[in-house]
Enzyme design. Structure first.
Site, PDB file in Angstrom:
ATOM      1  N   LYS A  85       0.727  -1.446  -0.103  1.00 51.15           N
ATOM      2  CA  LYS A  85       0.375  -0.144  -0.163  1.00 51.15           C
ATOM      3  C   LYS A  85       0.595   1.377   0.332  1.00 51.15           C
ATOM      4  O   LYS A  85       1.458   1.489   0.388  1.00 51.15           O
ATOM      5  CB  LYS A  85      -0.828  -0.528   2.024  1.00 51.15           C
ATOM      6  CG  LYS A  85      -2.051   1.742   1.425  1.00 51.15           C
ATOM      7  CD  LYS A  85      -3.434   0.806   1.083  1.00 51.15           C
ATOM      8  CE  LYS A  85      -4.287   1.933   0.260  1.00 51.15           C
ATOM      9  NZ  LYS A  85      -3.582   2.616  -1.096  1.00 51.15           N
ATOM     10  N   LYS A 121       4.746   2.097   8.194  1.00 52.14           N
ATOM     11  CA  LYS A 121       4.070   3.156   8.966  1.00 52.14           C
ATOM     12  C   LYS A 121       2.288   1.877   9.011  1.00 52.14           C
ATOM     13  O   LYS A 121       2.514   1.899  10.076  1.00 52.14           O
ATOM     14  CB  LYS A 121       3.448   4.368   7.422  1.00 52.14           C
ATOM     15  CG  LYS A 121       2.708   4.901   7.970  1.00 52.14           C
ATOM     16  CD  LYS A 121       2.483   6.084   7.164  1.00 52.14           C
ATOM     17  CE  LYS A 121       3.200   6.879   6.241  1.00 52.14           C
ATOM     18  NZ  LYS A 121       3.035   7.698   5.452  1.00 52.14           N
ATOM     19  N   LYS A 154       5.059   2.164  -2.607  1.00 58.28           N
ATOM     20  CA  LYS A 154       4.536   3.192  -3.454  1.00 58.28           C
ATOM     21  C   LYS A 154       5.386   3.758  -4.529  1.00 58.28           C
ATOM     22  O   LYS A 154       6.453   2.626  -5.284  1.00 58.28           O
ATOM     23  CB  LYS A 154       6.017   4.507  -2.669  1.00 58.28           C
ATOM     24  CG  LYS A 154       5.789   5.748  -2.406  1.00 58.28           C
ATOM     25  CD  LYS A 154       4.839   6.067  -1.532  1.00 58.28           C
ATOM     26  CE  LYS A 154       4.605   7.545  -1.347  1.00 58.28           C
ATOM     27  NZ  LYS A 154       3.978   8.307   0.060  1.00 58.28           N
ATOM     28  N   THR A 178      -5.305  12.650   6.645  1.00 55.36           N
ATOM     29  CA  THR A 178      -3.738  12.529   7.388  1.00 55.36           C
ATOM     30  C   THR A 178      -3.679  13.956   8.164  1.00 55.36           C
ATOM     31  O   THR A 178      -3.187  13.295   9.336  1.00 55.36           O
ATOM     32  CB  THR A 178      -2.786  13.280   5.578  1.00 55.36           C
ATOM     33  OG1 THR A 178      -2.826  12.070   5.541  1.00 55.36           O
ATOM     34  CG2 THR A 178      -1.251  13.195   6.430  1.00 55.36           C
ATOM     35  N   ASN A 228      -2.818  19.885   0.885  1.00 51.69           N
ATOM     36  CA  ASN A 228      -3.812  18.829   2.086  1.00 51.69           C
ATOM     37  C   ASN A 228      -3.868  18.788   3.331  1.00 51.69           C
ATOM     38  O   ASN A 228      -4.838  18.708   4.033  1.00 51.69           O
ATOM     39  CB  ASN A 228      -3.929  17.919   0.628  1.00 51.69           C
ATOM     40  CG  ASN A 228      -5.049  16.339   1.721  1.00 51.69           C
ATOM     41  OD1 ASN A 228      -5.832  17.283   2.446  1.00 51.69           O
ATOM     42  ND2 ASN A 228      -4.875  15.255   1.083  1.00 51.69           N
ATOM     43  N   SER A 267      -7.047   5.324   4.393  1.00 50.74           N
ATOM     44  CA  SER A 267      -7.141   4.104   2.607  1.00 50.74           C
ATOM     45  C   SER A 267      -7.587   3.207   3.300  1.00 50.74           C
ATOM     46  O   SER A 267      -8.237   2.247   2.557  1.00 50.74           O
ATOM     47  CB  SER A 267      -5.675   4.057   2.374  1.00 50.74           C
ATOM     48  OG  SER A 267      -5.390   5.180   1.298  1.00 50.74           O
TER      49      SER A 267
HETATM   50  N1  GLU Z   1       0.854   8.881   0.766  1.00 52.51           N
HETATM   51  C1  GLU Z   1       0.386   9.028   1.400  1.00 52.51           C
HETATM   52  C2  GLU Z   1       1.320   8.012   2.940  1.00 52.51           C
HETATM   53  O1  GLU Z   1       2.350   8.881   2.081  1.00 52.51           O
HETATM   54  C3  GLU Z   1      -0.921   7.633   1.921  1.00 52.51           C
HETATM   55  C4  GLU Z   1      -1.282   6.055   1.356  1.00 52.51           C
HETATM   56  C5  GLU Z   1      -2.144   5.188   1.191  1.00 52.51           C
HETATM   57  O2  GLU Z   1      -3.135   5.717   2.244  1.00 52.51           O
HETATM   58  O3  GLU Z   1      -2.177   4.091   0.340  1.00 52.51           O
HETATM   59  O4  GLU Z   1       1.005   7.625   3.693  1.00 52.51           O
END
Ligand code: GLU
Length: 426
Positions: free
Chosen positions: A67, A91, A103, A187, A218, A355
């Site tokens: 993810k 994370k 990513k 976030t 955001n 998410s």
């Molecule tokens: N881009 C966000 C992060 O760095 C969200 C990633 C997601 O929702 O999968 O945590």
């Protein structure tokens, strides 16, 4: 210069001083599982053809499908995407989400493309990575300069390729396409819950706490507003062009409204449609980081606090809303100066947590109210913040190291469950 991934790996090494893991698990976590580089041809509006470089990295899937977001930015490189995928792995484990880390990114300045060009680029990217992603394989989401509209194009393109509507392949979608309520503010909301959980431990009250926030996108703009409404004194904010500083505190809702209307940050106070400038100083992004405030929130790019400026940071508390804003060399300097850094893999995890909620809703076909989403987010963020805090107290280590130890234990359990050298020895 050391690569971002090897810098990220230093956090792993530090955490390993506090926890004994099977060497097999450590070996597995040092490098990404799979990295894909693609060249995306895009027909531009003037008829010319441009080829963009894109990446998708799946770092580790021991705990579930991978993810992580996709960023559109001129500085995107494979190294950067790999280190961001590494952070996503930790994370998701820190928050106990059933996901590994990934990513993606495309190297470009999105501000120079028209909407049609961005759509062709986004769909072209999915055409090239479609075999690498899927609801049970790898699930992209928004990141820097990507948004719900782009996620919608990506989901639509994947569904066209697969000949079936597949909302769970991408999160952060527009609500009518299966997006979750509360995802856009998640976030910032998650970061807000960590601040609310941690500040009382230092006997800090909102009204006597000043805050500076770097980044007004955001995450930055929403956290600024949440803190403002909770009674904190937000004294400085900035965007990529620079910032404003007013010791008496800024009127964040007014600044947000004018930024949306005029695309720049101005220290204003609005009554009705009338906006007056308030007394303020114009500051650079670098100056914002060094202000004498109680809480500093870097909410823009990585590598903002390094060995070069770490000794000049005055804020006693840093909450990392961006990914990787403090590098490992700066960690040591800040720690020696008694500055508490609350790490990205905890503080900004609200985004990926909602998410996860979106993915669950897509798969069950049953959608939750905004209150339900925010309530579950609060429970999750508070619970894991408390656990990481307890680990930091128990081990007498920084919150960053505690978050890594906490995540590592979960990752190691999953890796070891599949078998280690010991299982094969006798
Ligand atoms: N881009 C966000 C992060 O760095 C969200 C990633 C997601 O929702 O999968 O945590």
């Amino acid at each position: 210069m050391t690569s971002l991934l090897s810098d990220a790996n230093q956090r792993l090494d530090k955490a390993l001083q506090y926890v004994t893991l099977h060497p097999d698990a450590i070996e597995r976590l040092k490098t990404p599982k799979a990295s894909l580089t693609v060249s995306i041809p895009v027909r531009m509006d003037d008829g010319s053809l441009r080829v963009f470089q894109g990446y998708r990295v799946r770092y580790d899937d021991s705990r579930g499908p991978t993810k992580g977001g996709v960023r559109y930015h001129p500085s995107v490189t494979l190294d950067e995407v790999q280190s961001l995928a590494f952070w996503m792995t930790f994370k998701c484990a820190a928050l106990n989400l059933p996901f590994g880390g990934a990513k993606g990114g495309i190297t470009l300045n999105p501000k120079t493309l028209s909407k049609f060009e961005l759509e062709r680029l986004s769909r072209g990217y999915i055409d090239l990575i479609a075999d690498f992603i899927g609801p049970d394989i790898d699930i992209p989401a928004p990141d820097l300069y990507t948004n719900p509209m782009i996620m919608g194009w990506m989901m639509d393109q994947y569904s066209t390729i697969c000949r079936q509507i597949t909302p769970a392949v991408v999160t952060g979608k527009p609500i009518p396409m299966g997006g979750s309520l509360g995802r856009e503010t998640a976030t910032a909301m998650g970061a807000f819950f960590t601040i609310q959980t941690l500040m009382p431990k230092f006997n800090r009250q909102p009204s006597s706490t000043t805050v500076a926030i770097q980044g007004f996108g955001n995450a930055g703009a929403v956290i600024a507003e949440l803190l403002f409404h909770a009674g904190y004194r937000v004294v400085a904010v900035s965007d990529s062009q620079g910032g404003v500083y007013a010791t008496q505190g800024l009127d964040i809702p007014s600044i947000r409204r004018t930024k949306e209307a005029r695309r720049g940050i101005q220290a204003v106070y609005c009554e009705g449609s009338l906006c007056n400038r308030i007394e303020h100083q114009v500051i650079s992004n670098a100056e914002l980081l060094e202000l004498k405030v109680d809480i500093l929130i870097p909410a823009a790019l990585e590598n903002q606090i390094t060995a070069e400026n770490a000794a000049r940071i005055q804020a006693p508390f840093i909450f990392e809303v961006a990914n990787g804003p403090v590098n490992s060399a700066a960690d040591a300097i800040l720690e020696a100066n008694g500055i508490q850094v609350f790490p990205d893999i905890l503080v900004n995890a609200g985004g990926v947590t909602v998410s996860y909620f979106e993915w669950v809703q897509n798969r069950s076909g049953f959608y939750w109210s905004l209150e339900e989403v925010n309530q579950r987010l609060e429970t999750k963020m508070t619970q894991e913040t408390e656990r990481i805090w307890a680990t930091a107290q128990e081990l007498s280590c920084s919150m960053r190291t505690a978050a890594y130890v906490h995540a590592l234990k979960r990752l190691a359990e999953a890796i070891e469950a599949k078998g280690t050298q010991d299982d094969y020895k006798s």
